[in-house]
Design a protein around this motif. Sequence first.
Motif, PDB file in Angstrom:
ATOM      1  N   LYS A   1      -0.945   5.018   1.322  1.00  0.00           N
ATOM      2  CA  LYS A   1      -1.039   3.734   2.032  1.00  0.00           C
ATOM      3  C   LYS A   1       0.324   3.057   2.111  1.00  0.00           C
ATOM      4  O   LYS A   1       0.677   2.479   3.133  1.00  0.00           O
ATOM      5  CB  LYS A   1      -2.037   2.801   1.337  1.00  0.00           C
ATOM      6  CG  LYS A   1      -3.473   3.238   1.491  1.00  0.00           C
ATOM      7  CD  LYS A   1      -4.396   2.272   0.757  1.00  0.00           C
ATOM      8  CE  LYS A   1      -5.846   2.688   0.892  1.00  0.00           C
ATOM      9  NZ  LYS A   1      -6.750   1.749   0.180  1.00  0.00           N
ATOM     10  N   THR A  54       3.609  -5.713   2.391  1.00  0.00           N
ATOM     11  CA  THR A  54       2.482  -4.833   2.067  1.00  0.00           C
ATOM     12  C   THR A  54       2.951  -3.682   1.188  1.00  0.00           C
ATOM     13  O   THR A  54       2.288  -3.331   0.202  1.00  0.00           O
ATOM     14  CB  THR A  54       1.839  -4.293   3.360  1.00  0.00           C
ATOM     15  OG1 THR A  54       1.419  -5.393   4.162  1.00  0.00           O
ATOM     16  CG2 THR A  54       0.641  -3.413   3.061  1.00  0.00           C
ATOM     17  N   LYS A  55       4.108  -3.101   1.495  1.00  0.00           N
ATOM     18  CA  LYS A  55       4.648  -2.021   0.683  1.00  0.00           C
ATOM     19  C   LYS A  55       4.884  -2.496  -0.743  1.00  0.00           C
ATOM     20  O   LYS A  55       4.578  -1.791  -1.702  1.00  0.00           O
ATOM     21  CB  LYS A  55       5.960  -1.496   1.276  1.00  0.00           C
ATOM     22  CG  LYS A  55       5.760  -0.646   2.506  1.00  0.00           C
ATOM     23  CD  LYS A  55       7.083  -0.122   3.025  1.00  0.00           C
ATOM     24  CE  LYS A  55       6.852   0.685   4.296  1.00  0.00           C
ATOM     25  NZ  LYS A  55       8.060   1.286   4.843  1.00  0.00           N
ATOM     26  N   ASN A  98       2.547   4.426   4.775  1.00  0.00           N
ATOM     27  CA  ASN A  98       2.084   4.098   6.122  1.00  0.00           C
ATOM     28  C   ASN A  98       2.096   2.602   6.402  1.00  0.00           C
ATOM     29  O   ASN A  98       1.801   2.185   7.517  1.00  0.00           O
ATOM     30  CB  ASN A  98       0.670   4.653   6.344  1.00  0.00           C
ATOM     31  CG  ASN A  98       0.654   6.163   6.370  1.00  0.00           C
ATOM     32  OD1 ASN A  98       1.590   6.798   6.841  1.00  0.00           O
ATOM     33  ND2 ASN A  98      -0.412   6.749   5.845  1.00  0.00           N
ATOM     34  N   ALA A  99       2.422   1.798   5.398  1.00  0.00           N
ATOM     35  CA  ALA A  99       2.403   0.336   5.558  1.00  0.00           C
ATOM     36  C   ALA A  99       3.476  -0.108   6.549  1.00  0.00           C
ATOM     37  O   ALA A  99       4.569   0.457   6.596  1.00  0.00           O
ATOM     38  CB  ALA A  99       2.615  -0.341   4.212  1.00  0.00           C
ATOM     39  N   GLN A 100       3.143  -1.103   7.334  1.00  0.00           N
ATOM     40  CA  GLN A 100       4.041  -1.590   8.371  1.00  0.00           C
ATOM     41  C   GLN A 100       5.019  -2.646   7.868  1.00  0.00           C
ATOM     42  O   GLN A 100       6.140  -2.729   8.343  1.00  0.00           O
ATOM     43  CB  GLN A 100       3.219  -2.167   9.540  1.00  0.00           C
ATOM     44  CG  GLN A 100       2.297  -1.154  10.189  1.00  0.00           C
ATOM     45  CD  GLN A 100       3.051   0.020  10.786  1.00  0.00           C
ATOM     46  OE1 GLN A 100       4.037  -0.170  11.477  1.00  0.00           O
ATOM     47  NE2 GLN A 100       2.603   1.235  10.500  1.00  0.00           N
ATOM     48  N   SER A 101       4.594  -3.456   6.919  1.00  0.00           N
ATOM     49  CA  SER A 101       5.474  -4.545   6.472  1.00  0.00           C
ATOM     50  C   SER A 101       5.986  -4.296   5.057  1.00  0.00           C
ATOM     51  O   SER A 101       5.346  -3.631   4.246  1.00  0.00           O
ATOM     52  CB  SER A 101       4.721  -5.886   6.514  1.00  0.00           C
ATOM     53  OG  SER A 101       3.787  -5.958   5.456  1.00  0.00           O
ATOM     54  N   ASP A 102       7.163  -4.860   4.780  1.00  0.00           N
ATOM     55  CA  ASP A 102       7.749  -4.747   3.436  1.00  0.00           C
ATOM     56  C   ASP A 102       6.876  -5.451   2.408  1.00  0.00           C
ATOM     57  O   ASP A 102       6.774  -4.996   1.264  1.00  0.00           O
ATOM     58  CB  ASP A 102       9.157  -5.334   3.422  1.00  0.00           C
ATOM     59  CG  ASP A 102      10.155  -4.460   4.157  1.00  0.00           C
ATOM     60  OD1 ASP A 102       9.854  -3.272   4.391  1.00  0.00           O
ATOM     61  OD2 ASP A 102      11.244  -4.963   4.508  1.00  0.00           O
TER      62      ASP A 102
END
Length: 102
Positions: free
Chosen positions: A65, A74-75, A68-72
């Motif tokens: 996940k 979320t990562k 594949n995360a789009q935002s820092d």
Amino acid sequence: MGETVVKCDRCKNDFVMGQLKQAPSVNEVERVCFSCPHCQTDYTAYYTNQKIRDRQTEINELNKKMHNAQSDKTKERYIKQIELLTQQNKKEMESLRKEIEG
């Protein structure tokens, strides 16, 4: 990541730690080990129980996940979850080793 070189306590030869293998489980506890290629002496890398294995599965899912995360943001959230689960596993593995090896 570099190779781990180990000195065998029995035959005193140096060797690169090979592939880890799982020994048969006893009371739901699995022993993960490696062997000296010269004399076949087994060494325990770590022990796992079902709780540890479940966390390892969760860590693997979170890693997927995270990649594949789009935002820092979320990562970063996934990284913190992974770090927490990894610390919990480390403590549990240390406790298992003390319980089994004395």
